[in-house]
Design a protein around this motif. Sequence first.
Motif, mmCIF file in Angstrom:
data_model
loop_
_atom_site.group_PDB
_atom_site.id
_atom_site.type_symbol
_atom_site.label_atom_id
_atom_site.label_comp_id
_atom_site.label_asym_id
_atom_site.label_seq_id
_atom_site.Cartn_x
_atom_site.Cartn_y
_atom_site.Cartn_z
ATOM 1 N N THR A 28 0.830 -1.207 0.000
ATOM 2 C CA THR A 28 0.000 0.000 0.000
ATOM 3 C C THR A 28 0.862 1.254 0.000
ATOM 4 O OG1 THR A 28 -1.763 -1.164 1.197
ATOM 5 C CG2 THR A 28 -1.818 1.231 1.235
ATOM 6 N N TYR A 69 -7.979 -10.350 0.255
ATOM 7 C CA TYR A 69 -8.089 -8.911 0.034
ATOM 8 C C TYR A 69 -8.927 -8.624 -1.211
ATOM 9 C CZ TYR A 69 -6.806 -4.004 -0.139
ATOM 10 O OH TYR A 69 -6.850 -2.635 -0.145
ATOM 11 N N LEU A 70 -8.755 -9.454 -2.233
ATOM 12 C CA LEU A 70 -9.553 -9.281 -3.448
ATOM 13 C C LEU A 70 -11.021 -9.614 -3.195
ATOM 14 C CD1 LEU A 70 -7.252 -10.817 -6.214
ATOM 15 C CD2 LEU A 70 -7.739 -8.399 -5.811
ATOM 16 N N VAL A 79 -6.049 6.065 -9.716
ATOM 17 C CA VAL A 79 -6.973 5.580 -8.687
ATOM 18 C C VAL A 79 -6.543 4.175 -8.267
ATOM 19 C CG1 VAL A 79 -9.363 5.027 -8.122
ATOM 20 C CG2 VAL A 79 -8.866 6.956 -9.639
ATOM 21 N N ILE A 80 -6.242 4.019 -7.010
ATOM 22 C CA ILE A 80 -5.765 2.729 -6.505
ATOM 23 C C ILE A 80 -6.919 1.726 -6.451
ATOM 24 C CG2 ILE A 80 -4.711 1.537 -4.544
ATOM 25 C CD1 ILE A 80 -3.326 4.149 -3.818
ATOM 26 N N GLN A 81 -6.731 0.582 -7.080
ATOM 27 C CA GLN A 81 -7.730 -0.489 -7.102
ATOM 28 C C GLN A 81 -7.270 -1.645 -6.222
ATOM 29 O OE1 GLN A 81 -10.569 -0.036 -8.706
ATOM 30 N NE2 GLN A 81 -9.953 1.866 -9.733
ATOM 31 N N SER A 82 -8.199 -2.511 -5.898
ATOM 32 C CA SER A 82 -7.872 -3.654 -5.028
ATOM 33 C C SER A 82 -6.793 -4.537 -5.632
ATOM 34 C CB SER A 82 -9.137 -4.484 -4.758
ATOM 35 O OG SER A 82 -10.075 -3.751 -4.019
ATOM 36 N N TRP A 83 -6.846 -4.720 -6.947
ATOM 37 C CA TRP A 83 -5.869 -5.606 -7.570
ATOM 38 C C TRP A 83 -4.469 -4.993 -7.564
ATOM 39 C CZ3 TRP A 83 -2.905 -4.566 -11.870
ATOM 40 C CH2 TRP A 83 -3.304 -3.502 -12.684
ATOM 41 N N HIS A 84 -4.385 -3.663 -7.525
ATOM 42 C CA HIS A 84 -3.081 -3.022 -7.400
ATOM 43 C C HIS A 84 -2.455 -3.375 -6.045
ATOM 44 C CE1 HIS A 84 -4.813 0.300 -10.208
ATOM 45 N NE2 HIS A 84 -4.207 -0.644 -10.919
ATOM 46 N N GLN A 120 0.751 7.196 -6.403
ATOM 47 C CA GLN A 120 -0.436 8.039 -6.517
ATOM 48 C C GLN A 120 -0.127 9.500 -6.203
ATOM 49 O OE1 GLN A 120 -2.670 9.918 -4.587
ATOM 50 N NE2 GLN A 120 -4.134 10.046 -6.303
ATOM 51 N N TYR A 127 -12.167 -6.837 1.698
ATOM 52 C CA TYR A 127 -11.224 -6.052 2.482
ATOM 53 C C TYR A 127 -11.514 -6.216 3.979
ATOM 54 C CZ TYR A 127 -8.956 -1.919 4.449
ATOM 55 O OH TYR A 127 -8.200 -1.067 5.211
#
Length: 411
Positions: free
Chosen positions: A131, A379-380, A145-150, A138, A383
């Motif tokens: 993170t 996490y995917l 835009v931060i996504q879950s897969w990132h 970012q 959360y």
Amino acid sequence: MKSSDTDAQRLMAMGYSIDLSRNYSVLSVLGVGFSLTNSWFGISAGLITGINSGGPVLIVYGIILITLVSTCVAISLAELTSAYPNAGGQYFWANELAPQRYANFASYLTGWFAWAGSIFTSASISIAVGTAALGCWQLTHPDFVIQSWHVFLGYQITNFFAFFFNCYGRILPIVGQLAFWISLLSFFIILVAVPSKAPTHQDARFVFANFINNTGWKQNGIAFIVGLINTNWAFACLDCATHLSEEIQHPEKMIPIAILGTVAIGFVTSWTYAIALVFSMNDVDSLLETPTGVPILALFHQAIGSKGGAIALEALVMATGIGCQISCHTWQSRLCWSFARDGGIPFSSYFCKIDRRLNVPLRAHTMSCIIVAIVGCLYLASYTAFNRYEQDEALHLVYPVKLRIIGEIAP
């Protein structure tokens, strides 16, 4: 008689053979133990919880409260290690100290809790480092835009990267010491840079008497207790050094020094670090709403006034986090290996083997890291579910105190 002979005889008296070389010194064990606990890093990574659930009051006084609790845990761990220096740690002590009719069950349950705790600790560190890296990207790319897969990808890269360091047993003591000094150097640089560059500073009332409750609970006491997750995480994993008992000479003396040293250094670094950060906060709301998803990075940006400077300080936090993850892999591999040695997990005869060429429990290490990778898939999916399991990792820390009490009352 040589110390190595005495250590070997003590281990054989417990019913175990010599499987690992005693390459660690007290400084390298302290390095691994402190690098894993890394209290100031824990405050950085969990800052959002502390701000929402108590604010400055929670962070400043919560550290003192958890330090007192951690000192009790550390003393208990130190006493048990001095009497039974065994890589199994808690589960071995459970078998030795619990009443005979409950010993096997207590040992088995404790072993699984301890190993599960190490797995979810690895998960929490991987998510923190991943993170943080995305937050730095970012910050320099506002449209990103931060996504879950990132986050998932950053998680897996962190876990995979740390895996390799624990494949070479001869370098681990050096890596432990290096991680220790990197952590202290990073702490000192941030401690000096942030307050000195901050354009304004909060007054003493804000730092020592300002309570923030954004939890949804009406009672501030409940909010404070919830917020202790942040400071508790900063003092978790104190048992790490105990699982290196078979890799250092005079473990009955050296391991207690490492454990108590971890608490002492952890308190000094985390408390001074927290106070410096809180004094340097300018806009608390912007920390909570930062698009980077990393409040400590936003705080660095507020204080330093430049994106490059903020990222440089966050890079120090991430370097410390990677050292923390390497130490966590050392911890979880020893737990898995020792537990397999006593038949505590499926296919124990396979996972209890030591790679003689590399001088590490490579099979146990590999399986543990694969499980950490699988946990990341939560996490995917959810959360909330991931955070729920991540927070449970602290539960196993209560067992040394419980086992000491059981040992006293056992018939």
